[in-house]
Motif scaffolding. Structure first.
Motif, short mmCIF file in Angstrom:
data_model
loop_
_atom_site.label_atom_id
_atom_site.label_comp_id
_atom_site.label_asym_id
_atom_site.label_seq_id
_atom_site.Cartn_x
_atom_site.Cartn_y
_atom_site.Cartn_z
N THR A 1 30.44 2.27 34.24
CA THR A 1 30.60 1.21 35.23
C THR A 1 31.83 1.39 36.10
O THR A 1 31.78 1.20 37.32
N TYR A 2 32.95 1.80 35.47
CA TYR A 2 34.21 1.89 36.19
C TYR A 2 34.66 3.32 36.45
O TYR A 2 35.81 3.55 36.83
N CYS A 3 33.75 4.27 36.25
CA CYS A 3 34.04 5.68 36.50
C CYS A 3 35.26 6.13 35.69
O CYS A 3 36.23 6.67 36.21
N LEU A 4 35.19 5.89 34.38
CA LEU A 4 36.27 6.25 33.48
C LEU A 4 35.86 7.43 32.61
O LEU A 4 34.67 7.71 32.45
N ASP A 5 36.85 8.10 32.05
CA ASP A 5 36.58 9.11 31.05
C ASP A 5 36.32 8.40 29.72
O ASP A 5 37.19 7.69 29.20
N LYS A 6 35.12 8.57 29.17
CA LYS A 6 34.74 7.84 27.97
C LYS A 6 35.69 8.11 26.81
O LYS A 6 36.08 7.19 26.08
N THR A 7 36.09 9.36 26.63
CA THR A 7 36.98 9.72 25.53
C THR A 7 38.33 9.05 25.68
O THR A 7 38.91 8.53 24.72
N GLN A 8 38.86 9.06 26.90
CA GLN A 8 40.15 8.43 27.15
C GLN A 8 40.07 6.92 26.94
O GLN A 8 41.00 6.31 26.39
N TRP A 9 38.97 6.32 27.37
CA TRP A 9 38.80 4.89 27.18
C TRP A 9 38.77 4.53 25.69
O TRP A 9 39.43 3.60 25.25
N LYS A 10 38.00 5.29 24.92
CA LYS A 10 37.90 5.02 23.50
C LYS A 10 39.25 5.19 22.81
O LYS A 10 39.62 4.42 21.92
N LYS A 11 40.01 6.18 23.26
CA LYS A 11 41.35 6.39 22.69
C LYS A 11 42.28 5.24 23.06
O LYS A 11 43.08 4.77 22.22
#
Length: 217
Positions: free
Chosen positions: A149-159
């Motif tokens: 949705t927000y064009c984020l890096d999934k791994t970085q978001w989870k971290k």
């Protein structure tokens, strides 16, 4: 409008000790007691949270989907911050004993204690206060959805959200490392005025007023 309460029943309650109804407890200085229709069955459209906080503790960002909230300061001091959905701005209201701040139903908001021994009542126009917490939103929304949705890096978001504890209610967590920058040892007025990520309390709360004697937080 008639009431469905049977005031002649022996099970009808007219009094209750809120001190015996702990809702959530972080430690001996930071906890919330609750009074709703489950505790006192004669309540109609009113309920409350009896909140105790020490300096810099935060009732985490949240909203009440079923009620407006009137925050009344009994002792200490706090700032009530809310997001106005019409102006798209954050509004900050510092209050002291005898003062109130009103949060309309469904508005995103949080409270920050600016003194030790802060005591407040959160009063709701509903028989049970319902809440949706920021920590639950962060942890329960799938990382894949947030990233897409927000064009984020999934791994970085989870971290980034890994340390977030669901249903925090009162933050920061007791396990949070509150060590300040190295220059704090050269400036006693600097102690406890930064959070663990280096944000000043003024950044977190524009109306924050430092109290340098709070060393046990």
């Amino acid at each position: 409008m008639g009431s469905s309460i049977d005031y002649t029943s022996p099970s009808t309650q007219f009094t209750f000790d809120v001190n015996k109804s702990t809702f959530v407890k972080k430690d001996s200085q930071n906890f919330i007691n609750v009074l709703g229709i489950q505790q006192l069955n004669t309540l109609n459209n009113v309920s409350l949270l009896d909140i105790y906080l020490s300096a810099n503790n935060v009732i985490e960002p949240h909203y009440h989907q079923n009620a407006a909230e009137l925050v009344y300061c009994i002792s200490g001091a706090l700032t009530v911050s809310l997001m106005n959905p019409f102006t798209k701005q954050m509004q900050h209201y510092p209050i002291t004993p005898g003062q109130v701040a009103n949060v309309p139903q469904g508005w995103w908001h949080y409270e920050v204690a600016t003194e030790d021994h802060t005591h407040l009542l959160a009063i709701f126009n509903a028989p049970t206060p319902e809440v949706i917490l920021g920590s639950d939103i962060l942890k329960l929304t799938p990382a894949s959805i947030m990233a897409h949705t927000y064009c984020l890096d999934k791994t970085q978001w989870k971290k980034a959200i890994a340390p977030v504890i669901p249903s925090t209610f009162i933050g920061p967590p007791a396990s949070c490392n509150k060590t300040t920058e190295s220059n704090a040892q050269h400036n006693p007025n600097f102690i406890n005025h930064h959070d663990s990520h280096g944000y000043t309390m003024q950044e977190l709360n524009p109306y924050y007023r430092p109290y340098y004697h709070h060393q046990n937080y």
